[in-house]
Design a protein around this motif. Structure first.
Motif, PDB file in Angstrom:
ATOM      1  N   LEU A  30      -9.100  45.879  35.480  1.00  0.00           N
ATOM      2  CA  LEU A  30      -9.779  46.477  36.632  1.00  0.00           C
ATOM      3  C   LEU A  30     -10.621  45.431  37.357  1.00  0.00           C
ATOM      4  N   TRP A  31     -10.317  45.218  38.642  1.00  0.00           N
ATOM      5  CA  TRP A  31     -11.021  44.214  39.439  1.00  0.00           C
ATOM      6  C   TRP A  31     -11.902  44.871  40.495  1.00  0.00           C
ATOM      7  N   LYS A  39     -14.350  40.159  40.189  1.00  0.00           N
ATOM      8  CA  LYS A  39     -14.589  40.131  38.741  1.00  0.00           C
ATOM      9  C   LYS A  39     -13.741  41.206  38.074  1.00  0.00           C
ATOM     10  N   ALA A  40     -13.316  40.918  36.834  1.00  0.00           N
ATOM     11  CA  ALA A  40     -12.392  41.833  36.141  1.00  0.00           C
ATOM     12  C   ALA A  40     -12.967  42.344  34.835  1.00  0.00           C
ATOM     13  N   ASN A  74     -13.795  54.639  45.009  1.00  0.00           N
ATOM     14  CA  ASN A  74     -12.945  53.950  44.033  1.00  0.00           C
ATOM     15  C   ASN A  74     -13.681  52.755  43.431  1.00  0.00           C
ATOM     16  N   ARG A  75     -13.741  52.701  42.121  1.00  0.00           N
ATOM     17  CA  ARG A  75     -14.408  51.610  41.415  1.00  0.00           C
ATOM     18  C   ARG A  75     -14.018  51.699  39.942  1.00  0.00           C
ATOM     19  N   PRO A  76     -14.253  50.654  39.140  1.00  0.00           N
ATOM     20  CA  PRO A  76     -13.854  50.702  37.726  1.00  0.00           C
ATOM     21  C   PRO A  76     -14.436  51.888  36.958  1.00  0.00           C
ATOM     22  N   GLU A  77     -15.690  52.252  37.279  1.00  0.00           N
ATOM     23  CA  GLU A  77     -16.323  53.366  36.562  1.00  0.00           C
ATOM     24  C   GLU A  77     -15.600  54.689  36.794  1.00  0.00           C
ATOM     25  N   TRP A  78     -14.939  54.825  37.957  1.00  0.00           N
ATOM     26  CA  TRP A  78     -14.145  56.032  38.222  1.00  0.00           C
ATOM     27  C   TRP A  78     -13.060  56.162  37.150  1.00  0.00           C
ATOM     28  N   GLU A 254      -2.421  45.203  36.996  1.00  0.00           N
ATOM     29  CA  GLU A 254      -3.817  45.031  37.361  1.00  0.00           C
ATOM     30  C   GLU A 254      -4.128  45.909  38.568  1.00  0.00           C
ATOM     31  N   ILE A 255      -5.371  46.414  38.623  1.00  0.00           N
ATOM     32  CA  ILE A 255      -5.815  47.242  39.747  1.00  0.00           C
ATOM     33  C   ILE A 255      -7.013  46.578  40.408  1.00  0.00           C
ATOM     34  N   TYR A 256      -6.890  46.314  41.704  1.00  0.00           N
ATOM     35  CA  TYR A 256      -8.003  45.797  42.499  1.00  0.00           C
ATOM     36  C   TYR A 256      -8.532  46.936  43.358  1.00  0.00           C
ATOM     37  N   PHE A 257      -9.851  47.095  43.398  1.00  0.00           N
ATOM     38  CA  PHE A 257     -10.447  48.147  44.213  1.00  0.00           C
ATOM     39  C   PHE A 257     -10.948  47.551  45.523  1.00  0.00           C
TER      40      PHE A 257
END
Length: 597
Positions: A30-31, A39-40, A74-78, A254-257
């Motif tokens: 998750l980026w 940052k990942a 949308n973000r890694p915490e989601w 990989e997922i970039y937000f």
């Protein structure tokens, strides 16, 4: 962590994630962008965070079957929140960030959610009035600091505080998955409500896993490894939930937000995605900007560009080319197509279009420029993927054949019916609506369609939105509105004419075009003050006339108004999935439209 091969068929969504996390270990997953740097979080780090969040929710009394809402951009915490909720057997309830407090209250009352995970203080502030009124809501967990001056009915907690003291026992979390079945509810997604109160669509683990398996087959020609997804469509929608979250997990991608729609262009260049989920409006916007730039620049660059479109279109249609044309086409790939591809980061393998119908001309424009456009079709009620274009036969005027293990048939009245594991369990706490939607084991989509000679599905209309004239003839409003909004001058349109002799329309001018028109014509004022200006009406009328020339006599728009404002989510004239709410628009403009007859 080892690199054993993943299961070919997982039983649950968190089970799929933990299996992939074990396989990919410390590889980036998750980026997000912090300052000027991306940052990942690795797969392993994400797995620990999911376990911690799951433990924290259990500690707050969340039990299997309970509903927990998510309100976040949308973000890694989601992703962490979504997976944690499902990993403890609870059911995730995404909320649209554009919801009003009354929208939130409806979802809370209907779903009975007992906790919510919220990203920002601004979203929390808008949510708290609904939480205070809700009988079920116990805990609001915010990722940003937020202080109350007085205690409310809901307990306010900090995300990082409740995670800090947890063990993050991944093995223990995995062992608990044994009690969750593939057919168990995973998420409730509330429909946008174009014609009434939003309903909660209950999607089970199997529905979304079925979608992932079908989508994998679509992407197979482009390879299944090394993918990068750039996520910008809201994860609260089924389209992005499946396509931008669980499909990448399924593929080990990989997922970039993205930082937001306004920074999407720069984010594409920075992250170099291989797959992107998009909506037709993005294609239309990019096409419009390219053409406007070429119009201003003119000269050889403009000629080369449109020659690339011409020859690319010829190749797509299978038309023969001379040796000179083939050589010319190769040169244009280097001179034009490579530059267009760089706009999308330079590594793009496929742009998947969904959420609304795409004009064949717009799709062909990008395909001719070397961009693989895969138009698909789906509904929230199917998690959402039903059909999609794929190699070797991609059609711009169709939405492809049904995906793997999905049965689709056309009813006697033309309605598209769907059957398979992808179909929802039903609408939450609404047995009557469920019984109307799923009959004899078939989901009734409400869309009208046909299969062509190659087995590709074509959507021709919405069953409930067909306009029936006073003499019994009927037309498709979406088809006409689509043509209107493809004109440079027009951003939004709604046509009306039920029980009338002909069509009239409501037009919202394009912002950029309107600004340029004012400058060129020496006009001052905003859209509200100029919407009755005869010169503006003449300019918009020219666009309407161009569209009318392409339409049948029945479909032509005989009169129109210019709206003094856009249709937006905020004024409730657009749904969060960017569909117009006809009944609300008519409530404001109905008398004026009727006066055109």
């Amino acid at each position: 962590m080892n690199n054993k091969n993943p299961q070919t068929s997982w039983l649950t969504l968190p089970g799929m994630f933990f299996s992939q996390a074990e396989r990919y270990g410390n590889k980036p997953f998750l980026w997000h962008k912090k300052g000027e740097r991306w940052k990942a979080l690795s797969w392993e780090e994400t797995a620990v965070q999911v376990a911690k969040a799951g433990e924290a929710l259990k500690g707050l009394g969340v039990k299997p079957g309970d509903r927990v809402a998510i309100l976040s951009e949308n973000r890694p915490e989601w992703v962490i929140a979504d997976l944690a909720i499902m990993a403890i057997g609870a059911i995730a309830v995404p909320l649209y960030t554009t919801n009003t407090s009354s929208d939130h209250l409806h979802v809370l009352e209907n779903s009975g959610a007992k906790a919510v995970i919220i990203s920002t203080a601004a979203l929390l502030k808008n949510f708290l009035p609904a939480a205070h009124e809700s009988d079920s809501m116990k805990n609001a967990i915010c990722m940003e600091p937020y202080k109350l001056s007085q205690r409310l009915n809901v307990e306010l907690l900090q995300w990082w505080d409740i995670l800090e003291n947890q063990h993050g026992n991944v093995v223990g979390m995995i062992s608990g998955l044994a009690d969750i079945k593939r057919a168990d509810p995973a998420i409730i997604i509330y429909t946008s409500g174009t014609g009434g109160t939003p309903k909660g669509v209950v999607l089970h683990h199997g529905s979304i896993l079925h979608n992932c398996e079908g989508a994998e087959e679509i992407l197979f020609p482009y390879g299944l490894k090394g993918h990068r997804f750039l996520s910008f469509l809201p994860l609260s929608h089924a389209y992005a939930q499946t396509g931008d979250l669980f499909l990448p997990i399924h593929l080990g991608a990989e997922i970039y937000f993205a930082e937001g729609l306004e920074k999407l262009s720069s984010n594409m260049v920075e992250t170099k995605p291989t797959v992107m989920l998009v909506v037709p409006r993005l294609f239309e916007t990019i096409k419009g900007r390219i053409e406007l730039a070429l119009k201003k620049e003119g000269g050889a660059k403009k000629k080369l560009f449109y020659r690339a479109v011409e020859l690319g279109s010829k190749k797509y249609k299978g038309q023969p080319m001379t040796l000179i044309e083939r050589l010319e086409d190769k040169c244009l790939t280097a001179l034009v197509r490579r530059k267009v591809k760089k706009r999308f980061g330079g590594k793009i393998k496929a742009l998947v279009s969904g959420g609304a119908a795409m004009s064949p001309d717009v799709g062909l424009f990008f395909v001719a420029l070397g961009i693989n456009v895969l138009q698909g079709y789906g509904q929230t009620e199917t998690g959402p993927l039903i059909s999609a274009n794929r190699e070797p036969k991609i059609k711009m005027d169709a939405v492809g054949p049904p995906v793997k293990a999905t049965r689709v048939k056309i009813a006697d009245d033309g309605e598209i019916l769907v059957q398979g594991e992808l179909v929802m369990k039903g609408y939450w706490r609404d047995p009557d609506a469920t019984a109307m939607a799923i009959r004899d084991g078939w989901l009734h989509t409400g869309d009208i369609g046909i299969f062509d000679e190659d087995g590709h599905l074509k959507i021709t209309d919405r069953k409930k939105d067909i306009i029936v004239f006073d003499k019994g003839d009927n037309v498709s409003p979406q088809r006409i509105e689509g043509f209107l909004t493809l004109e440079e001058e027009i951003a939004q349109a709604m046509v009306s004419g039920d029980a009338r002799p002909y069509l009239v329309g409501l037009i919202v001018p394009d912002d950029l075009w309107f600004k340029n028109w004012k400058q060129e014509n020496g006009k001052k004022g905003n859209l509200q003050s100029l919407c009755s200006d005869p010169d503006l009406k003449k300019a918009i009328g020219a666009a309407v006339s161009r569209v009318n020339s392409k339409l049948s006599n029945l479909e032509r728009v005989r009169g129109f108004l210019i709206a003094g404002h856009s249709f937006t989510i905020e004024n409730e004239q657009m749904t969060p999935t960017m569909k117009i709410r006809r009944h609300i628009i008519r409530a404001e403009f109905g008398d004026e439209l009727d006066a055109l007859y």
